[in-house]
Design an enzyme around this catalytic site. Structure first.
Site, PDB file in Angstrom:
ATOM      1  N   GLY A 432       0.857  -1.174   0.134  1.00  0.00           N
ATOM      2  CA  GLY A 432      -0.045  -0.040  -0.020  1.00  0.00           C
ATOM      3  C   GLY A 432       0.900   1.331   0.101  1.00  0.00           C
ATOM      4  O   GLY A 432       0.587   2.141  -0.890  1.00  0.00           O
ATOM      5  N   ASP A 433       1.807   1.299   0.980  1.00  0.00           N
ATOM      6  CA  ASP A 433       2.348   2.763   1.113  1.00  0.00           C
ATOM      7  C   ASP A 433       4.013   2.172   1.179  1.00  0.00           C
ATOM      8  O   ASP A 433       4.929   2.924   1.895  1.00  0.00           O
ATOM      9  CB  ASP A 433       2.126   3.771   2.193  1.00  0.00           C
ATOM     10  CG  ASP A 433       2.526   2.855   3.642  1.00  0.00           C
ATOM     11  OD1 ASP A 433       2.507   1.584   3.535  1.00  0.00           O
ATOM     12  OD2 ASP A 433       2.383   3.343   4.639  1.00  0.00           O
ATOM     13  N   GLU A 434       4.242   1.014   0.630  1.00  0.00           N
ATOM     14  CA  GLU A 434       5.641   0.438   0.815  1.00  0.00           C
ATOM     15  C   GLU A 434       6.299   0.583  -0.716  1.00  0.00           C
ATOM     16  O   GLU A 434       5.586   0.058  -1.602  1.00  0.00           O
ATOM     17  CB  GLU A 434       5.945  -0.967   1.276  1.00  0.00           C
ATOM     18  CG  GLU A 434       5.294  -0.821   2.869  1.00  0.00           C
ATOM     19  CD  GLU A 434       5.600  -2.085   3.495  1.00  0.00           C
ATOM     20  OE1 GLU A 434       5.583  -2.216   4.444  1.00  0.00           O
ATOM     21  OE2 GLU A 434       5.260  -3.111   2.564  1.00  0.00           O
TER      22      GLU A 434
END
Length: 790
Positions: A432-434
């Site tokens: 997701g936010d990596e």
């Protein structure tokens, strides 16, 4: 070749005569010759005996004339080679005839003594020898024997000729006719019959042959009809059918094959099929049968060149129909146009390897790129780096501004990060936010470190979305190959571990992997396992710590504190348990377990005299603030007969910073339900006073760090701490909030906080947290529920 059966028959007959008849003839000759020779010797014995008696008188009388006459008479027999008379007196001897026979040839020698009966007795006067000739085999036979032998030979010859003639009439002639009929059938395809009738085996053979020819003719006619039908089906089937021989030359194609490829039939027949394939596919097509192994079918996907120059991707499925070594059609194949399917497959492969939002590689694609990068690094004995990026505040943005804003933030983050990368660097979105970045080159450690610093600096700047400035920092972890890892998955894991180490160390920065981080990772994993085991085996306990009135020391409530009592390791660190439970997402289940037990403990305490008005303060993690929380709490209170007013929900600044509509709604429902809200750890972090105005707070808890500072060695620190605590108490009282001081450990702490006007307090000075059993015993021994010193 036409007379090979006859030749073999003659050879068999001759062999039989040679093996059986010839030995019999030889035996006959041998036995007859022996008999004749014995008869000749017997006759010679008789002559010898008579001659010895006749020679006695002439030798006694020294009558040489008579001696010669008698010797001549003895030699008159044709079988006697010569006669030799030898007397005992000198000069009395005779040889007749005096020829070379005496010294040459092979003779049987018969000898007798010559004895004379004188008045004085028997006198041996000498010896007589007959030399009998040893004649040849046939020389011994007479006319009768030769006639008999000639008749035998003629009889054998007649039998031999009769056998040959009979064999030619009864066997060879029908065989020749059968052979001629077979040859005509082979050359011209006609089913010839043989005209021959007999009651023997050859007649039966000819009859069976004629029946077979009739059956084969019927089958051949049926086969022609079936072939005509199959050819029609072959050409009318809507599939690209073709047949090839063992040398992969085309021997037949269907009409549909011609219509799809655009070729004429005469342009493809007898040509190698590989002539119509892309040159790069020749090897894979040639090895298709090797790849199929022992299976009778094989398939291969190759690019096919149509007559108009276009290329289509075809799947060829081939079935072997004949054994190797035959020259007819060796395989039947069907060719299917899968161009559109391959294009769709290629698009699906790209989509499967690509993140649809950012256009970057996804985890699967990045792992493939990482494996390829490692192979290249091994070839040149080089190094590469994996940079792992995790956004620090993206979840908060997503929850409070929606996924559309979150997606735009991700796109701007990708744009900023790409600006810090070189063209040859590979970036991917792992989750997701990596994000993960593959970096290679000379001095890759320094290069990755510089890029990490640049990314952190770039993302530290606010991102503007729809006119709103959003702060998104990042934590960056870096791992090197082959220094830190031996393969792609290990390298990605080590960079992830380094990122988590940075996140736990303060976020917004980079961290190079170090082996010591593995111990921390193993410890986190071990604790995560303990949490799962604790939930499964019921190791979690709710300890209670009293909250007392600062003026009289009476217990007014209890704070429920989570403890994990491991059966072997004892009590584990609560702060470590909570932090890892929030990371792994198990904090919700842990909180529910502690809430259920703590309310049960409050019900047990309520049965004691003087404790019916005490309350229970329960800490809630930000992850527990779900819309179902009020309903779960109401069910537990109803089950244990506890009034909602006796429950205090303690929230931290982290919950308030979420500032989400869901949190507001949950807090509002809890307040309407009758629960009170306590703001925990007030005075730390941002401690915005706006929280007191925007959220339904009833109690403010002064952080224990301020309590400890009241007795610090530095005078200035003590003075400022008293001013801060007094300010918090003043603001809280004016807004109608109660104040609770944490961390009271000494009598001095108690007295100072009491002078500053704090309403309530808790700490080891009054009581340490204890399990429900110990708490009940303490309360029973102190019925007035007054605090005692620790």
């Amino acid at each position: 070749m036409m007379h090979s059966v006859e030749h073999r028959f003659v050879a068999i007959v001759c062999g039989a005569m040679l093996v059986f008849v010839a030995p019999l003839i030889v035996l006959f000759l041998y036995l007859s010759s022996g008999r004749i020779e014995r008869e000749q010797l017997a006759t010679a014995e008789i002559i010898l005996d008579a001659g010895a008696k006749a020679l006695a008188k002439p030798l006694w009388d020294f009558d040489t004339e008579a001696l010669d006459r008698i010797a001549h008479a003895l030699a008159a027999d044709g079988n006697i080679a010569f006669v030799k008379v030898t007397g005992t007196s000198a000069g009395l001897s005779s040889v007749y005839p005096a020829t070379d026979d005496e010294v040459g040839g092979t003779h049987a020698i018969l000898s007798r003594d010559i004895v004379y009966d004188a008045q004085t007795g028997r006198k041996v006067l000498g010896t007589v020898e007959l030399h009998v000739r040893s004649s040849g085999l046939f020389a011994r036979f007479g006319t009768d024997e030769l006639v008999i032998f000639s008749i035998l030979i003629v009889a054998i010859a007649v039998v031999f000729i009769a056998a040959i003639v009979g064999n030619r009439i009864t066997v060879i002639r029908p065989l020749l006719r059968l052979t001629a009929a077979i040859e005509m059938s082979r050359l011209f395809g006609s089913r010839q019959r043989v005209e021959w009738e007999s009651d023997d085996e050859m007649g039966a053979l000819v009859l069976k042959f004629n029946e077979m020819q009739s059956r084969l003719e019927n089958e051949q006619n049926a086969l022609r009809r079936a072939h005509a039908r199959s050819t029609e089906i072959y050409n009318l089937t809507p599939a690209m059918l073709f047949s090839i021989d063992l040398e992969d030359r085309i021997v037949a194609v269907s009409n549909f094959w011609l219509s799809k490829t655009g070729y004429a039939r005469e342009a493809v027949i007898d040509r190698p099929f590989s002539d119509f394939l892309d040159p790069l596919a020749h090897e894979s097509y040639r090895d298709r049968r090797i790849a199929a192994g022992l299976q009778n079918t094989c398939e291969v996907t190759v690019p096919f060149l149509k007559a108009n120059g276009e290329t289509m991707t075809v799947l060829i499925q081939e079935t072997m129909t004949l054994d190797h070594g035959q020259t007819e059609d060796a395989a039947l194949a069907v060719m299917t146009d899968i161009t559109a399917l391959k294009q769709a497959e290629s698009r699906n492969h790209v989509q499967a390897m690509t993140d649809h939002l950012t256009g970057l590689l996804n985890r699967q694609g990045f792992e493939a790129a990482l494996n390829a990068g490692i192979r290249k690094a091994d070839e040149r004995s080089g190094e590469l780096a994996c940079v792992f990026i995790d956004l620090d505040r993206f979840k908060w943005i997503n929850d409070n501004f929606g996924h559309a804003v979150g997606d735009e933030v991700l796109r701007q983050v990708v744009s900023r990060v790409r600006a810090k990368l070189r063209p040859e660097d590979t970036m991917s979105r792992i989750g997701g936010d990596e994000f993960a970045i593959l970096i290679n080159g000379e001095n890759v450690e320094m290069l990755a470190s510089d890029i990490g610093d640049g990314i952190c600096a770039s993302l530290a700047e606010p991102i503007v979305v729809r006119g709103t400035e959003l702060s998104v920092s990042c934590s960056v972890g870096i791992a090197l190959y082959p220094v830190h890892a031996e393969n792609a998955s290990d390298l990605l894991l080590k960079s992830d571990i380094a990122m988590y180490a940075r996140k736990h160390g303060g976020k917004n920065g980079k961290q190079m992997f170090d082996t010591s981080m593995l111990d921390a990772a193993r410890e986190r994993h071990e604790i995560a396992q303990h949490i799962e085991s604790g939930l499964r085996e019921d190791w979690f306990e709710a300890y209670l710590q009293p909250i007392v009135g600062m003026s009289d020391g009476r217990i007014v409530g209890f704070e429920a504190l989570m403890r994990l009592n491991h059966p072997e390791k004892g009590l584990l660190s609560p702060a470590r348990i909570i932090g890892i439970a929030e990371e792994t997402g198990t904090i919700g289940r842990v909180g529910e377990r502690i809430l259920e037990k703590a309310i049960g403990h409050l019900a047990a305490i309520s049965r004691l005299e003087g404790t019916g008005d005490t309350y229970l303060a329960v800490n809630f993690s930000p992850m527990q603030f779900e819309t179902t929380l009020p309903h779960k709490l109401a069910a537990l209170l109803l089950k244990n007969h506890i009034a909602p007013s006796r429950i205090v929900i303690e929230i931290t600044e982290a919950v308030l910073m979420l500032d989400s509509p869901d949190v507001h709604a949950v807090l509002k429902q809890l307040g309407e339900f009758g629960c009170r809200i306590a703001l925990d750890d007030f005075g730390t972090g941002y401690s915005s006073l706006s929280y007191l105005n925007r959220f339904p707070v009833d109690i403010v808890k002064v952080d224990q760090s301020f309590t400890r500072s009241l007795t610090a060695d530095e005078v200035d620190v003590r003075r400022k701490s008293r001013m801060l605590i007094k300010g918090i108490r003043t603001i809280s009282n004016q807004m109608g909030y109660d104040t609770v001081a944490e961390g009271i450990e000494t009598l001095e702490d108690w007295e100072l906080l009491k002078k500053l006007g704090i309403d309530y307090g808790q700490g080891y000075f009054f009581s340490k947290p204890m399990p429900i059993g110990d708490m009940l015993r303490m309360l029973e021994s102190n019925s007035e529920a007054k605090a005692t010193t620790a």
